[in-house]
Design a protein around this motif. Structure first.
Motif, PDB file in Angstrom:
ATOM      1  N   ASN A 268     -27.167  -5.698  -9.152  1.00  0.00           N
ATOM      2  CA  ASN A 268     -25.585  -5.756  -9.690  1.00  0.00           C
ATOM      3  C   ASN A 268     -25.135  -4.633  -8.336  1.00  0.00           C
ATOM      4  OD1 ASN A 268     -23.461  -6.114 -11.067  1.00  0.00           O
ATOM      5  ND2 ASN A 268     -23.603  -4.511 -12.452  1.00  0.00           N
TER       6      ASN A 268
ATOM      7  N   PRO B 225     -22.810 -13.869  -6.902  1.00  0.00           N
ATOM      8  CA  PRO B 225     -23.148 -13.806  -8.526  1.00  0.00           C
ATOM      9  C   PRO B 225     -22.488 -15.459  -8.943  1.00  0.00           C
ATOM     10  CG  PRO B 225     -21.421 -12.482  -8.029  1.00  0.00           C
ATOM     11  CD  PRO B 225     -22.100 -12.650  -6.725  1.00  0.00           C
TER      12      PRO B 225
ATOM     13  N   TYR C 210     -27.981 -12.316  -9.406  1.00  0.00           N
ATOM     14  CA  TYR C 210     -26.781 -11.067  -9.040  1.00  0.00           C
ATOM     15  C   TYR C 210     -25.938 -11.421 -10.327  1.00  0.00           C
ATOM     16  CZ  TYR C 210     -28.157  -9.719  -4.273  1.00  0.00           C
ATOM     17  OH  TYR C 210     -28.664  -9.286  -3.128  1.00  0.00           O
TER      18      TYR C 210
ATOM     19  N   GLN D 211     -23.799 -11.294  -0.374  1.00  0.00           N
ATOM     20  CA  GLN D 211     -23.788  -9.970  -0.110  1.00  0.00           C
ATOM     21  C   GLN D 211     -24.211  -9.912   1.535  1.00  0.00           C
ATOM     22  OE1 GLN D 211     -27.273  -7.820  -1.649  1.00  0.00           O
ATOM     23  NE2 GLN D 211     -26.112  -5.742  -1.483  1.00  0.00           N
TER      24      GLN D 211
ATOM     25  N   THR E  42     -27.247 -14.962  -2.642  1.00  0.00           N
ATOM     26  CA  THR E  42     -27.114 -13.487  -2.958  1.00  0.00           C
ATOM     27  C   THR E  42     -25.531 -13.382  -3.355  1.00  0.00           C
ATOM     28  OG1 THR E  42     -26.333 -13.054  -0.628  1.00  0.00           O
ATOM     29  CG2 THR E  42     -28.812 -12.711  -1.509  1.00  0.00           C
TER      30      THR E  42
ATOM     31  N   ASN F  39     -20.500  -8.624  -8.215  1.00  0.00           N
ATOM     32  CA  ASN F  39     -20.400  -7.982  -6.813  1.00  0.00           C
ATOM     33  C   ASN F  39     -19.290  -7.016  -6.642  1.00  0.00           C
ATOM     34  OD1 ASN F  39     -17.920  -9.312  -7.035  1.00  0.00           O
ATOM     35  ND2 ASN F  39     -18.578 -10.876  -5.471  1.00  0.00           N
TER      36      ASN F  39
END
Ligand code: SAM
Ligand code: SF4
Length: 461
Positions: free
Chosen positions: A133, A337, A83, A349, A335, A86
């Motif tokens: 992204n 960054p 990732y 996420q 999940t 976010n």
């Protein structure tokens, strides 16, 4: 509001799902067709979606495993998600990154952070990444292009990332043309739900609220010169049978228009996410039994597409699904960054079902007789798009998949595996090499394996 006609006609799809289950003659006719490995016509997919008899369902699961074996052999492709950020302008009601989730710490990695995350994944043994992204007008495409270069530039001895698949918000054709020059593998974008009414409800604002812009993303990607595209639906938002039928229609639409269906199909199931109420009250939950059946159904109806299963699912179910047609899995995933290097305070996420490391997943695959594959041979030899399909459809791709998978796994064993795993892996490689019929292919594989043991890297055909 009248809706323009697209290749998805929701009313017709819903009607198609009504009707009685197949009688045993009709079912056996379809089973026979599956054995021909040419996929299924729409009519048969509709019929199979009406199957409720546990014995008929069990037969489809078994056939799916057989189809996968015929086409790809015993290899299972591994990758990790990376990732970049976010930050998001959308408000997808199911996602922890949605704009209105004000409790989320927002992060967008800079190039140094991306380099560090990449090195961490290379150190684990990964060769293939899925880069993701959020969607925000403040994050230009140039940033994504620069990030791809940064990732490809990282080296740890002879090890590096050899293929990046990309999952970002859909672009216009000129944007996709730029992506096509950036050496990405597959461009992935999930429709989330093909039902326009549910789509409108769960995407209340932001650029993603435009159903048709997303529905035709793959058309624009292919017009822009990308040859491999990956579709998917987020299971739990709508009726799973509707989504499967619509995915099949999507694949069919791409094949008719571009002569090539999707390279991959993803089957994410909705998982709980902080700050996303809907994810905790799944509107159309999909049971494990239905989930297994839908994966198998996709395998038998689209035999030439890779089926991707993520770490959203628990290890036990993932293990079972390896036998029903899944061909690519993520492993050791995070999940949020910056999560691999621990530089992120943001929540993920969504929550994961499989928290094992890559090494643990590799060991599990080996113990179940599967070759963990880090292969990137087809993409780098130009066997992509329609060329890949021409090999996959008559089942010829296995002549590349298993040998290349074995070579990439041998590399993993040499460079990253602890001793106990190395011994088990070597035994599996020997067994599967022996199982190849005596041929030039087998000789080539034996020679390739020897080269890797002697220190050569990136050996593939
Ligand atoms: N932001 C881009 C987009 O939406 O197209 C890139 C992909 S987004 C980072 C990755 C995918 O995560 C989404 O397409 C969605 O299907 C999935 N996702 C979002 N929330 C989820 C949840 N709660 N459980 C499972 N998957 C989820
Ligand atoms: Fe943003 Fe994608 Fe999450 Fe939607 S699914 S809120 S677009 S990151």
């Amino acid at each position: 509001m009248t809706r323009t006609q697209t290749f998805i006609d929701p009313d017709r799809l819903r009607e198609d799902l009504e009707g009685s289950p197949p009688d045993s003659r009709d079912f056996q006719r379809i089973a026979q067709r599956i054995r021909e490995l040419k996929g299924l016509p729409l009519q048969d997919v509709k019929t199979l979606l009406r199957v409720v008899d546990p014995l008929q369902r069990a037969q489809i699961l078994e056939l799916a495993g057989w189809v996968k074996d015929q086409i790809y052999g015993k290899r299972m492709v591994l990758f990790a998600p990376l990732y970049l950020g976010n930050i998001c302008s959308n408000n997808c009601l199911y996602c922890g990154f949605r704009k209105d989730n004000i409790s989320l710490v927002r992060r967008q990695l800079d190039q140094q952070e991306i380099a560090r995350e990449t090195l961490h994944l290379i150190q684990d043994g990964h060769k293939r990444l899925m880069v993701l992204n959020g969607e925000s007008e403040d994050i230009p495409l140039d940033y994504i292009l620069e990030s791809l270069k940064t990732i490809y530039a990282q080296r740890l001895g002879q090890n590096r990332i050899r293929r990046i698949n990309l999952e970002i918000a859909p672009l216009d054709v000129s944007g996709f043309k730029l992506l096509a020059t950036a050496h990405i593998g597959t461009y992935v974008c999930f429709q989330e739900t093909y039902d326009p009414k549910i789509y409108a409800r769960v995407h209340p604002s932001g650029p993603k609220s435009d159903y048709e812009w997303r529905l035709y993303a793959m058309d624009r990607a292919m017009e822009g010169g990308l040859e491999d595209v990956g579709i998917g639906a987020l299971f739990g938002l709508g009726d799973w049978r509707f989504e499967v039928l619509a995915m099949f229609e999507h694949a069919h639409h791409l094949e008719e228009k571009f002569g090539c269906g999707p390279h991959t199909v993803s089957v994410p199931r909705l998982e709980p996410a902080d700050g996303a109420e809907l994810s905790r009250n799944v509107p159309h939950p999909v049971s494990d039994e239905d989930f297994k059946y839908l994966v198998a159904l996709l395998r038998v109806s689209l035999p030439y597409a890779g089926i991707i299963l993520s770490t959203r699912e628990k290890p036990e179910l993932r293990r079972e699904l390896f036998h029903y047609g899944v061909s690519q899995i993520s492993a050791g995933s995070r999940t949020n960054p910056g999560a691999y290097t621990g530089s992120c305070e943001a929540t993920p996420q969504f929550s994961l079902g499989d928290h094992r490391s890559l090494a643990e997943v590799v060991q599990d695959l080996v113990e179940n007789g599967f070759v963990p594959s880090f292969c990137t041979g087809c993409y780098r030899r130009g066997r992509v798009g329609a060329d890949f399909m021409d090999l996959a459809k008559p089942g010829l791709i296995q002549h590349y998949c298993l040998p290349n998978g074995l070579l990439s796994f041998q590399e993993y064993l040499e460079d990253f595996a602890p001793p106990h795993l190395k011994a088990k892996g070597e035994r599996l490689i020997a067994e599967l090499t022996d199982s190849l019929a005596k041929s030039r292919l087998r000789d080539r594989t034996v020679r390739g394996l020897q080269k890797v043991r002697e220190g050569q890297r990136d050996v593939y055909y």
